[in-house]
Design a protein around this motif. Sequence first.
Motif, mmCIF file in Angstrom:
data_model
loop_
_atom_site.group_PDB
_atom_site.id
_atom_site.type_symbol
_atom_site.label_atom_id
_atom_site.label_comp_id
_atom_site.label_asym_id
_atom_site.label_seq_id
_atom_site.Cartn_x
_atom_site.Cartn_y
_atom_site.Cartn_z
ATOM 1 N N CYS A 36 -2.330 -54.720 -4.059
ATOM 2 C CA CYS A 36 -2.021 -56.110 -4.420
ATOM 3 C C CYS A 36 -0.799 -56.186 -5.325
ATOM 4 N N ARG A 37 -0.704 -55.266 -6.280
ATOM 5 C CA ARG A 37 0.472 -55.271 -7.163
ATOM 6 C C ARG A 37 1.740 -54.978 -6.374
ATOM 7 N N THR A 38 1.644 -54.032 -5.434
ATOM 8 C CA THR A 38 2.796 -53.744 -4.580
ATOM 9 C C THR A 38 3.178 -54.983 -3.777
ATOM 10 N N ASP A 39 2.184 -55.781 -3.427
ATOM 11 C CA ASP A 39 2.415 -56.989 -2.633
ATOM 12 C C ASP A 39 2.900 -58.160 -3.485
ATOM 13 N N GLY A 40 3.065 -57.939 -4.791
ATOM 14 C CA GLY A 40 3.655 -58.953 -5.642
ATOM 15 C C GLY A 40 2.682 -59.812 -6.410
ATOM 16 N N ALA A 41 1.390 -59.441 -6.418
ATOM 17 C CA ALA A 41 0.396 -60.255 -7.106
ATOM 18 C C ALA A 41 0.037 -59.655 -8.461
ATOM 19 N N GLU A 42 -0.489 -60.501 -9.324
ATOM 20 C CA GLU A 42 -1.061 -60.058 -10.592
ATOM 21 C C GLU A 42 -2.572 -59.972 -10.419
ATOM 22 N N VAL A 43 -3.130 -58.792 -10.613
ATOM 23 C CA VAL A 43 -4.575 -58.610 -10.479
ATOM 24 C C VAL A 43 -5.227 -59.001 -11.804
ATOM 25 N N VAL A 44 -6.014 -60.089 -11.787
ATOM 26 C CA VAL A 44 -6.597 -60.614 -13.030
ATOM 27 C C VAL A 44 -8.026 -60.143 -13.244
ATOM 28 N N ASP A 111 0.769 -57.145 5.038
ATOM 29 C CA ASP A 111 1.793 -57.877 4.303
ATOM 30 C C ASP A 111 2.808 -56.926 3.672
ATOM 31 N N ILE A 112 2.309 -55.818 3.116
ATOM 32 C CA ILE A 112 3.216 -54.825 2.524
ATOM 33 C C ILE A 112 4.100 -54.219 3.602
ATOM 34 N N PHE A 113 3.513 -53.933 4.752
ATOM 35 C CA PHE A 113 4.311 -53.398 5.862
ATOM 36 C C PHE A 113 5.392 -54.390 6.270
ATOM 37 N N ALA A 114 5.045 -55.688 6.280
ATOM 38 C CA ALA A 114 6.029 -56.708 6.657
ATOM 39 C C ALA A 114 7.202 -56.729 5.689
ATOM 40 N N GLN A 115 6.931 -56.508 4.399
ATOM 41 C CA GLN A 115 7.997 -56.514 3.397
ATOM 42 C C GLN A 115 8.875 -55.272 3.485
ATOM 43 N N HIS A 116 8.272 -54.139 3.881
ATOM 44 C CA HIS A 116 8.996 -52.878 3.824
ATOM 45 C C HIS A 116 9.647 -52.464 5.143
ATOM 46 N N ALA A 117 9.278 -53.121 6.235
ATOM 47 C CA ALA A 117 9.861 -52.743 7.522
ATOM 48 C C ALA A 117 11.359 -53.037 7.529
ATOM 49 N N ARG A 118 12.148 -52.059 7.831
ATOM 50 C CA ARG A 118 13.601 -52.218 7.813
ATOM 51 C C ARG A 118 14.192 -52.198 9.228
ATOM 52 N N SER A 119 13.720 -51.329 10.071
ATOM 53 C CA SER A 119 14.301 -51.193 11.406
ATOM 54 C C SER A 119 13.731 -52.254 12.348
ATOM 55 N N ARG A 120 14.420 -52.464 13.449
ATOM 56 C CA ARG A 120 13.918 -53.405 14.461
ATOM 57 C C ARG A 120 12.563 -52.934 14.969
ATOM 58 N N GLU A 121 12.412 -51.643 15.174
ATOM 59 C CA GLU A 121 11.146 -51.106 15.651
ATOM 60 C C GLU A 121 10.017 -51.402 14.666
ATOM 61 N N ARG A 225 15.038 -43.456 1.085
ATOM 62 C CA ARG A 225 14.394 -44.265 0.050
ATOM 63 C C ARG A 225 13.078 -43.611 -0.370
ATOM 64 N N ALA A 226 12.912 -43.386 -1.654
ATOM 65 C CA ALA A 226 11.676 -42.789 -2.177
ATOM 66 C C ALA A 226 11.309 -43.526 -3.452
ATOM 67 N N GLU A 227 10.207 -44.263 -3.416
ATOM 68 C CA GLU A 227 9.791 -45.058 -4.560
ATOM 69 C C GLU A 227 8.338 -44.755 -4.912
ATOM 70 N N ASN A 228 7.992 -44.968 -6.172
ATOM 71 C CA ASN A 228 6.633 -44.710 -6.634
ATOM 72 C C ASN A 228 5.751 -45.911 -6.329
ATOM 73 N N GLN A 229 5.559 -46.179 -5.046
ATOM 74 C CA GLN A 229 4.680 -47.255 -4.619
ATOM 75 C C GLN A 229 4.189 -46.960 -3.211
ATOM 76 N N VAL A 230 3.107 -47.622 -2.834
ATOM 77 C CA VAL A 230 2.506 -47.350 -1.533
ATOM 78 C C VAL A 230 3.390 -47.890 -0.414
ATOM 79 N N PHE A 231 3.421 -47.164 0.683
ATOM 80 C CA PHE A 231 4.127 -47.562 1.902
ATOM 81 C C PHE A 231 5.590 -47.888 1.674
#
Length: 429
Positions: A36-44, A111-121, A225-231
């Motif tokens: 959820c945090r990766t997806d931009g939400a605040e977990v309350v 949703d996370i996949f939708a944000q991170h997909a870069r290629s047309r495939e 690209r290598a980041e400390n986050q999922v997917f």
Amino acid sequence: MTSAPPQERAFLVGVQLPGTSTLELDEQMRELAELCRTDGAEVVGSDVQRREEVEPALFIGRGKVEELRGRRQNQEFETLVCNEDLSPRQQRNLEKELDVKVVDRAEVILDIFAQHARSREGRLQVEAAQLHHWLPRLIGAYDYHRQVGGIGTRGGPGEQQIEIERRRVRKRLRDLETEIEDVRAQRDMQRAGRRRSEHATVAIVGYTNAGKSTLLNALTGAGVRAENQVFATLDPTTRRTRLPSGVEIMLTDTVGFIQKLPTDLVAAFRATLEEVTYADVVLEVLDASSPALPRHRETVDQVLTELGAAAKPRVIALNKSDLVGPATRRRALAELSELGFRQAAAVSALGRAGLEDLVRCIEAVVRREMVELELLVPYGREEVLAELREVGGIDRLEYEQAGNHVWGRAPERVLQRFDAYRSPTATTS
């Protein structure tokens, strides 16, 4: 000066069923919070209910719904995120009961996949997975929670996709499948080209955020690209590197695995995941610092089994080993050895520690999978020796009157290239 939009506040809920340990569920809930945090939400906040079975109409019991209603009335959260896949009925009922947007674990991952997909495939594959997941939920105009944006509504088909009739969604799915098949055909040609290059191929696999891309960069200087986050990585990247013996191999980074990976996503990313099935060797990356390491290994094994790649030769990279003590590293390597994985090395991809040991393990497995051969190469044809070193290796070389007497090895698919130089006493095994 414009201020940043407020973060979507999400409350997480899970159900502990018989057979699921508290430790396992706690790990899943921590993982869901990270998603959820990766997806931009605040977990309350988060809560877990123990039940004998999932409530068919609401996922959770009526009492828990009333408790959440009180939190909602206090405006503590706008979105409820459930740890399991919800049926359309459960999702609809919860939204009506609580007057909030309700999403499940699969939607967050999509949703996370939708944000991170870069290629047309990648974008095509994500959109197809989203539509497959949403199709049972598109029963005409959904309520307004499906249109307010945020978790579960980004990318792919877009926020207004929920208003499209089922027939239009199905048509779009058919069009997507055609496009994905075209992309898959192109990938098959690229893969065939790599195999024609006659270099051994190594697929890097592992749980999401285990450090696969960082390891690829450390081994090849790929600069991906290598980041400390999922997917962080969805699109496969292939780079060539040379082993100490001179043998060249192709290393391919692949999408990370995760518990409860949506079936639709596995199906949509079939072309990408096939990189694993066609590889000669699998390089599995484990996060040595994760308390859930055994369960992560089980997840990776499960996905490899589904892909038909569980029996492939495997090398283990125990990554992030600098974050644990020597005793923990030794114990982990000993446990892997007992499981039959003797080609394993403790490494830190970020700190570039232990890479030499890992490369030796890769080389040992790559060479083990090759076929031994014996050649007699005339003097003046030394390019044949160079070629053999590049695709396989030379174990022994003797200079005789007739030429270079060579004992070496090469991938089976390239053996015919050396047929003209087979020694009269040559043997293959």
